[in-house]
Write an enzyme that holds these catalytic residues in place. Structure first.
Site, PDB file in Angstrom:
ATOM      1  N   SER A   1      54.451  28.938  81.184  1.00  0.00           N
ATOM      2  CA  SER A   1      55.355  28.255  82.117  1.00  0.00           C
ATOM      3  C   SER A   1      54.987  28.588  83.560  1.00  0.00           C
ATOM      4  CB  SER A   1      56.801  28.690  81.889  1.00  0.00           C
ATOM      5  OG  SER A   1      57.091  28.707  80.534  1.00  0.00           O
TER       6      SER A   1
ATOM      7  N   THR B   1      52.914  33.558  73.746  1.00  0.00           N
ATOM      8  CA  THR B   1      53.683  34.300  72.738  1.00  0.00           C
ATOM      9  C   THR B   1      52.810  35.054  71.752  1.00  0.00           C
ATOM     10  OG1 THR B   1      55.496  32.715  72.888  1.00  0.00           O
ATOM     11  CG2 THR B   1      55.361  33.967  70.863  1.00  0.00           C
TER      12      THR B   1
END
Ligand code: ASP
Length: 340
Positions: free
Chosen positions: A61, A14
């Protein structure tokens, strides 16, 4: 004094992401442009740094053990050139990557600081700026000879960390070991909690392609589900048990576990509780697992248990030795206690 230099391995996450029509996603070159526009990074108190942007940049992920190896190889090849290392990484699987690197490197004498953020640097309100700046100072400081993780004002041991919040800036906890440092009004490193300075040179051993499983008990789990998990070619499993390390002592549940252990599958007992340690002598249900051949993971995090298992299995030591080493402290990941 000579200005320190830090290598930043930018894997994704992020911190450097940009908002797109389907949510945040990594964008090549985007983070470097933003960092170039931050005068604070050219402050005389800051180290020199180099940002190496990975291709592709990943949402964590999507990471696999191959990505841990790519990252570790990269740092190992630059180890002598820099005073410290930062890994910019998504927070979702950061604890796994940090734990994996902690096992691959032995006798570190420089910091490897994982950091990331819950809000990207580009947003008006974010935790990225503080995490990045303080991580640079910690990496350049050279005081922490460990793989660690700095997020939300706390420096944690990498292999003791676990992500516990999807909402708060303080996204990680180290439930069974106190923080290595705190960034408040002062940046304090708790030297007495650090791994000792190494007496031997750095050694490096990669994670390979072991076949492992992560199995969480739940009330009503059937022997069939367990059997499918434990079927060949499985080599190792982390078994997430209740409380002190208990699971049903129903023979139909214990049989597939015993059969797998007899076949040489290394099964490690890890509690579903966030805090405390497995002690299989506490209850008959725990003792039954020990009798079936399950090894104790003591107070290791699930992330440390899994990555340690991956790593030890890759070393091809044989099941008995892997089982033994799972229960001893290799990199500060486990609190030595009397054997359960
Ligand atoms: N999904 C993001 C990742 O792990 C979340 C983050 O960076 O915090 O890459």
């Amino acid at each position: 004094m000579q200005q320190k230099s830090v290598y930043i391995a930018y894997t994704g996450g992020t911190l450097g992401m940009q908002r797109g029509p389907r949510g945040y996603r990594p964008e090549p070159g985007f983070l470097a442009r933003q960092m170039d526009e931050m005068p604070v990074l050219r402050h005389p108190g800051m180290p020199r740094y180099v940002v190496h942007e990975y291709d592709p940049l990943l949402d964590s992920s999507n990471m696999t053990p191959r990505d841990w190896v790519k990252l570790a190889d990269d740092i190992y090849s630059k180890y002598d050139e820099y005073d410290g290392f930062i890994v910019l990484h998504g927070t979702d699987t950061m604890a796994y990557s940090a734990a994996a690197l902690s096992f691959m490197f032995n006798s570190l004498d420089k910091p490897i600081v994982f950091t990331g953020s819950q809000i990207p640097l580009v947003e008006l309100r974010n935790d990225a700026r503080e995490n990045l700046i303080t991580s640079l100072l910690i990496a350049a400081g050279g005081e922490v000879p460990e793989v660690c993780l700095f997020v939300g004002s706390r420096l944690l041991r990498g292999n003791r960390s676990t992500k516990t919040s999807a909402a708060h800036f303080r996204a990680f906890r180290s439930p069974n070991y106190p923080p290595l440092g705190d960034a408040g009004v002062e940046l304090v490193i708790h030297h007495e909690r650090l791994q000792p300075w190494p007496e031997r040179p750095l050694t490096y051993a990669r994670v390979g392609g072991a076949e492992v499983a992560d199995i969480r008990f739940f009330p009503g789990m059937t022997p069939r589900v367990l059997e499918q998990f434990l079927a060949p070619p499985l080599q190792g499993a982390v078994l997430h048990t209740y409380g002190l390390g208990n699971a049903p002592d129903d023979p139909s549940i214990l049989r597939p576990i015993r059969d797998a252990c007899d076949r040489g599958v290394v099964i490690v007992n890890c509690t579903q509780c966030l805090e405390g340690s497995v002690n299989m002598t506490g209850y008959a249900t725990g003792n039954a697992l020990a009798d079936a051949g399950v090894a104790s993971g003591f107070d290791m995090t699930p992330e440390a248990s899994l990555t340690k298992l991956y790593w030890l299995l890759s070393l091809e030591l044989g099941a008995a030795e892997v089982r033994r080493q799972m229960g001893i402290d290799l990199r500060g990941e486990i609190t030595p206690v009397s054997r359960a």
